[in-house]
Design a protein around this motif. Structure first.
Motif, short mmCIF file in Angstrom:
data_model
loop_
_atom_site.label_atom_id
_atom_site.label_comp_id
_atom_site.label_asym_id
_atom_site.label_seq_id
_atom_site.Cartn_x
_atom_site.Cartn_y
_atom_site.Cartn_z
N TRP A 115 0.84 -1.20 0.00
CA TRP A 115 0.00 0.00 0.00
C TRP A 115 0.87 1.25 0.00
O TRP A 115 1.96 1.26 0.60
N ARG A 116 0.40 2.28 -0.66
CA ARG A 116 1.13 3.55 -0.68
C ARG A 116 1.29 4.09 0.75
O ARG A 116 0.31 4.27 1.47
N ASP A 117 2.51 4.32 1.17
CA ASP A 117 2.84 4.91 2.48
C ASP A 117 2.09 4.21 3.61
O ASP A 117 1.44 4.86 4.44
N TRP A 118 2.20 2.89 3.66
CA TRP A 118 1.46 2.13 4.66
C TRP A 118 1.91 2.47 6.07
O TRP A 118 1.10 2.46 7.01
N ARG A 119 3.17 2.79 6.25
CA ARG A 119 3.62 3.22 7.59
C ARG A 119 2.98 4.55 7.97
O ARG A 119 2.62 4.77 9.13
N GLY A 120 2.84 5.44 6.98
CA GLY A 120 2.17 6.71 7.23
C GLY A 120 0.73 6.50 7.65
O GLY A 120 0.22 7.19 8.55
N LEU A 121 0.04 5.54 7.01
CA LEU A 121 -1.33 5.23 7.39
C LEU A 121 -1.38 4.72 8.83
O LEU A 121 -2.25 5.13 9.62
N ALA A 122 -0.44 3.85 9.19
CA ALA A 122 -0.41 3.30 10.54
C ALA A 122 -0.14 4.38 11.58
O ALA A 122 -0.55 4.24 12.74
N ARG A 123 0.54 5.43 11.18
CA ARG A 123 0.80 6.54 12.11
C ARG A 123 -0.40 7.47 12.24
O ARG A 123 -0.46 8.28 13.17
N LEU A 124 -1.35 7.37 11.30
CA LEU A 124 -2.53 8.25 11.33
C LEU A 124 -3.62 7.73 12.25
O LEU A 124 -4.27 8.50 12.96
N VAL A 125 -3.86 6.40 12.22
CA VAL A 125 -4.97 5.81 12.97
C VAL A 125 -4.57 4.43 13.48
O VAL A 125 -3.77 3.73 12.86
N PRO A 126 -5.15 4.02 14.62
CA PRO A 126 -4.96 2.63 15.04
C PRO A 126 -5.56 1.68 14.01
O PRO A 126 -6.44 2.06 13.24
N ILE A 127 -5.09 0.44 14.00
CA ILE A 127 -5.56 -0.57 13.05
C ILE A 127 -6.09 -1.76 13.83
O ILE A 127 -5.45 -2.24 14.78
N ALA A 128 -7.27 -2.22 13.43
CA ALA A 128 -7.83 -3.45 14.00
C ALA A 128 -7.90 -4.49 12.89
O ALA A 128 -8.56 -4.28 11.87
N VAL A 129 -7.19 -5.59 13.06
CA VAL A 129 -7.14 -6.65 12.06
C VAL A 129 -8.15 -7.72 12.46
O VAL A 129 -8.12 -8.23 13.58
N ILE A 130 -9.04 -8.05 11.54
CA ILE A 130 -10.14 -8.96 11.82
C ILE A 130 -9.85 -10.31 11.19
O ILE A 130 -9.51 -10.40 10.01
N SER A 131 -10.00 -11.37 11.96
CA SER A 131 -9.67 -12.71 11.48
C SER A 131 -10.60 -13.15 10.36
O SER A 131 -11.80 -12.91 10.39
N ARG A 132 -10.03 -13.77 9.34
CA ARG A 132 -10.77 -14.45 8.28
C ARG A 132 -10.26 -15.87 8.22
O ARG A 132 -9.06 -16.11 8.39
N PRO A 133 -11.14 -16.84 7.98
CA PRO A 133 -10.73 -18.25 8.02
C PRO A 133 -9.56 -18.56 7.09
O PRO A 133 -9.57 -18.20 5.91
N GLY A 134 -8.53 -19.20 7.65
CA GLY A 134 -7.42 -19.68 6.85
C GLY A 134 -6.28 -18.72 6.63
O GLY A 134 -5.32 -19.07 5.92
N TYR A 135 -6.32 -17.54 7.24
CA TYR A 135 -5.29 -16.54 6.96
C TYR A 135 -4.43 -16.17 8.16
O TYR A 135 -3.58 -15.29 8.06
#
Length: 220
Positions: A115-135
């Motif tokens: 993703w474009r500037d993914w570290r910049g995105l992570a510095r803008l807002v917290p991230i919640a990763v949601i489980s999907r089967p098999g990943y």
């Protein structure tokens, strides 16, 4: 301040798993709303032959979000943003009174470093990763986790995400749902032709709604 979860994607089409993970995220993160940001064109999916027209994807999202605290928006198309980091910056500028958390499936995390500037995105807002089967394994081994791992917060504290300073990431284990847009398209490649979406439908979604504006009845 409203507590808003942001879920971006192609929604090609929107389906019950999108709805379920959003409603569960509302509960687990104590959100006021989840905003579905329907992408007019995902840069990582350029050239995809099975990408339905934007208006049909938007309409499928509006249908899936009915009678819930999910808001569907054409914000990216209206604002002219192409990359998530720019979209989130614009949202924070236009709706500064809200707290935002970015929602993403763990099936997306292995490609997050693209993703474009993914570290910049992570510095803008917290991230919640949601489980999907098999990943699960692929998500935790993701290239981006080499940097993000130091910012992991326990899911037991997920409701306190507004107290976190970004970067911050948490992993939510929600009830599994194997529904996928890929499978839906395989069974029904012409699903979008029945949506009969129009340009008026797309623009009427407008900007995401805040507590100061009336509810959009099309997504209730």
């Amino acid at each position: 301040m409203a507590r808003i979860g942001l879920l971006g994607g192609s929604f090609n089409p929107a389906h019950r798993a999108h709805r379920r993970i959003s409603l569960n995220a509302i509960r687990e993160l104590a959100l006021d709303e989840v905003w579905w940001l329907v992408s007019p064109g995902n840069p990582l999916k350029e050239g995809a032959k099975d990408m339905a027209p934007f208006h049909a994807r938007l309409q499928s999202a509006r249908t899936a979000a009915r009678r819930s605290r999910i808001r569907v928006s054409a914000f990216e198309a209206d604002a002219g943003t192409r990359f998530t980091v720019d979209t989130v910056r614009r949202l924070k500028q236009q709706f500064p009174s809200n707290d935002y958390v970015w929602l993403m499936g763990n099936d997306t995390l292995p490609n997050f470093h693209k993703w474009r500037d993914w570290r910049g995105l992570a510095r803008l807002v917290p991230i919640a990763v949601i489980s999907r089967p098999g990943y699960d394994s692929a998500a935790h081994a993701a290239r981006a986790m080499g940097w993000l791992r130091r910012f992991v917060r326990p899911s037991s504290q997920a409701k306190r995400w507004t107290e976190w300073s970004a970067p911050a990431i948490t992993f939510l284990r929600l009830p599994p749902d194997t529904t996928s847009a890929t499978a839906i398209r395989a069974l029904d490649p012409n699903w979008h032709r029945r949506m009969r979406a129009s340009r008026r439908n797309a623009t009427s979604a407008g900007l995401p709604l805040t507590a100061r504006r009336p509810l959009d009845r099309s997504s209730r």
